[in-house]
Design a protein around this motif. Structure first.
Motif, short mmCIF file in Angstrom:
data_model
loop_
_atom_site.label_atom_id
_atom_site.label_comp_id
_atom_site.label_asym_id
_atom_site.label_seq_id
_atom_site.Cartn_x
_atom_site.Cartn_y
_atom_site.Cartn_z
N SER A 95 -7.55 2.33 -6.57
CA SER A 95 -7.19 1.15 -5.96
C SER A 95 -7.26 0.03 -7.03
O SER A 95 -6.36 -1.08 -7.15
CB SER A 95 -8.13 0.98 -5.02
OG SER A 95 -8.25 -0.75 -4.69
N TYR B 269 0.06 3.57 -2.90
CA TYR B 269 -0.70 5.03 -2.75
C TYR B 269 0.52 5.94 -2.52
O TYR B 269 0.30 6.85 -1.71
CB TYR B 269 -1.60 4.94 -1.70
CG TYR B 269 -2.83 3.82 -2.02
CD1 TYR B 269 -3.52 4.04 -2.82
CD2 TYR B 269 -2.74 2.68 -1.22
CE1 TYR B 269 -4.54 3.08 -3.03
CE2 TYR B 269 -3.44 1.74 -1.57
CZ TYR B 269 -4.49 1.78 -2.56
OH TYR B 269 -5.55 0.88 -2.73
N THR C 30 -7.28 -5.04 -3.93
CA THR C 30 -8.67 -5.75 -4.11
C THR C 30 -9.56 -5.20 -2.89
O THR C 30 -10.75 -5.74 -2.71
CB THR C 30 -8.31 -7.37 -3.43
OG1 THR C 30 -7.63 -7.20 -2.12
CG2 THR C 30 -7.24 -7.87 -4.42
N GLY C 31 -9.13 -4.31 -2.30
CA GLY C 31 -9.90 -3.61 -1.17
C GLY C 31 -9.84 -4.55 0.26
O GLY C 31 -10.67 -4.54 1.07
N LEU D 227 -5.97 -4.42 3.88
CA LEU D 227 -5.81 -3.93 5.41
C LEU D 227 -6.81 -4.72 5.89
O LEU D 227 -6.40 -4.72 7.35
CB LEU D 227 -6.35 -2.46 5.24
CG LEU D 227 -5.20 -1.30 4.93
CD1 LEU D 227 -5.66 -0.16 5.07
CD2 LEU D 227 -3.91 -1.57 5.43
N ASN E 86 0.88 -1.03 -0.16
CA ASN E 86 0.10 -0.08 -0.07
C ASN E 86 0.84 1.04 0.01
O ASN E 86 0.48 2.35 -0.68
CB ASN E 86 -0.96 0.03 1.28
CG ASN E 86 -2.09 -0.76 0.94
OD1 ASN E 86 -2.42 -1.35 0.09
ND2 ASN E 86 -2.92 -0.85 2.07
N ASP F 51 4.96 6.32 4.80
CA ASP F 51 5.21 6.80 3.42
C ASP F 51 4.98 8.22 3.53
O ASP F 51 4.40 8.80 4.19
CB ASP F 51 4.28 6.05 2.63
CG ASP F 51 2.69 6.50 2.47
OD1 ASP F 51 2.43 7.34 2.30
OD2 ASP F 51 2.22 5.08 3.07
#
Ligand code: ADP
Length: 439
Positions: free
Chosen positions: A393, A344, A399-400, A403, A340, A368
């Motif tokens: 995404s 992102y 894939t959501g 997390l 992630n 980050d």
């Protein structure tokens, strides 16, 4: 033993008295010595008085019991024998029955009081005959409720409907909300001689079960939707190629799209499998020493190509920390966080991975300087299929579920998650292995 001794003692005393009396009589006949006769008479009188006192005291201190009905049978009272025998029998039977009833009552009490489910017994009028602790807890009532009407204890319409139905002779189930809990009431009539004259009410706390069912339903709907989208695209592109509708020069692009959608599908299925494995708790038995820094190193190596592609620099620092856990879960947790942080981010961005300890508690931090997350989304990013920016995404192969897997893996290790983000500045997620985290 005492009784026998007392009997022997009495017998000896009686024998000695009799013998002494014979002796006195004999001396009286033989001598005219007034002194001797007086002394002997006093002695006899003393012995007889002592015997009588000993017998009296023995009876007083219950060394010798008066005859019991059984003993009386053998010792006389012939005309009363059958009656005395019957009374003795009945007394024994009553004592046994009373003991049996007391035992049953004790057992019933310990069962009902230790039940987590609520149990209420109502008479035909709806008055409480018995209510266990579990029912009191679920209905939010304390103290003695015996004799109170169930509707004064809980005025919920659905519960009332269930009780009415059961009073009418039919079983009924209703689920109602009470004091922040979801309670399922199972009301059954108590039928005696064909007529209903009471109600047995079972109360079950179904809050967690319902929440889990809702979550499963939502998850299934989301999974179906998420799987349908790439399959529809793959099918559409493939059909175009099959029917010759695509120009030859478009074929590489179309097959590239099919490939990337198929990859997304594979990633999605892999995440779904991971999550359902976590839901089932099939990793629970595995507990081994896991090295956090080694796991982070492995992850950096695996993501090297992706980081280079995104022009993001990844830096790993810290000291080795060994925790007790499941190595595979830790790998997945670190992988999702680092992935992630790269995804992102922006070209020229950075990812800092740190493994260390705070006050002796091991932790892993992934920071980050990417796009960040708006505060209103922070509470929801750990939900299944929740994405702040759906298009980004999907574009980046998300894939959501990443997390959600992190949350599950942290909970499994009883680790706490600390997430912090500033839009446009970056995100920092810290996993603290303090044993305080929970699902
Ligand atoms: P996905 O597979 O979409 O990445 P995740 O469950 O991993 O799903 O993340 C949920 C959402 O949280 C993402 O869609 C993204 O919007 C946001 N997010 C997660 N990590 C970061 C991060 N490091 N920086 C910015 N946004 C993030």
């Amino acid at each position: 033993m005492k009784e026998k001794l007392a009997k022997y003692l009495l017998f000896i005393i009686a024998a000695v008295s009799a013998l002494t009396a014979v002796c006195v009589r004999f001396i009286c006949l033989r001598t005219s010595d007034v002194v001797s006769v007086t002394v002997w008479t006093i002695a006899v009188w003393f012995v007889i008085t002592a015997s009588a006192s000993a017998a009296g005291m023995a009876i007083m201190f219950k060394v010798i019991k008066p005859p019991s009905p059984d003993e009386a049978e053998g010792d006389g009272y012939a005309e009363f024998r059958p009656l005395i025998h019957r009374i003795g029998e009945q007394r024994r039977e009553l004592q046994e029955k009373r003991k049996e009833l007391e035992d049953k009552e004790r057992k019933l009490d310990s069962i009902t009081e230790n039940m987590t489910e609520g149990l209420v017994l109502l008479d035909g009028e709806g008055l409480v005959v018995l209510m266990n602790k579990g029912a009191g807890r679920l209905l939010g009532t304390v103290g003695d409720t015996e004799g109170q009407h169930i509707f004064t204890i809980c005025g919920n319409n659905l519960l009332q409907a269930a009780v009415h139905t059961a009073v009418g002779g039919h079983s009924c189930r209703e689920t109602f909300a009470q004091g922040g809990l979801l309670i399922q009431a199972i009301a059954s009539p108590v039928v005696v001689d064909g007529a209903s004259n009471g109600v047995v009410l079972m109360l079950l706390d179904v809050t967690e079960r319902m929440a889990a069912e809702d979550m499963r339903r939502e998850f299934t709907a989301n999974v179906s939707h998420e799987l349908k989208t790439p399959i529809t695209s793959i099918s559409g592109y493939a059909e175009m190629m099959m029917r010759g509708l695509a120009k030859p020069e478009d074929l590489p692009a179309l097959s590239g799209k099919i490939y990337s959608e198929a990859q997304r599908l594979i990633a999605l299925i892999a995440d779904i499998i991971r999550l359902s494995r976590l839901d089932e708790g099939s990793t629970e038995s595995i507990s081994e020493p896991v090295e956090l820094l080694a796991s982070a190193k492995k992850c950096v190596e695996l993501l090297e190509a992706k980081a280079t592609n995104c022009r993001v620099t990844v830096e790993l620092t810290g000291t080795e920390q060994t925790i007790k856990g499941a190595a595979q879960l830790i790998d997945e947790l670190v992988m999702n966080l680092c992935d992630n942080a790269i995804k992102y981010n922006q070209p020229g961005g950075h990812v800092w991975i740190y493994v260390g300890a705070r006050n002796g508690v091991p932790l892993l931090a992934v920071t980050d300087d990417g796009i960040g997350i708006e505060p209103e989304h922070m509470d929801r990013i750990f939900e299944r299929f929740y994405r702040v920016e759906k298009s980004r995404s999907k574009e980046t192969g998300g894939t959501g579920l990443g997390l959600s897997i992190v949350k599950h893996a942290a909970a499994w290790h009883k680790a706490t998650i600390d997430a912090d983000s500033v839009p446009g500045k970056g995100t920092r997620i810290v996993i603290i292995f303090d044993g305080k985290g929970e699902e």
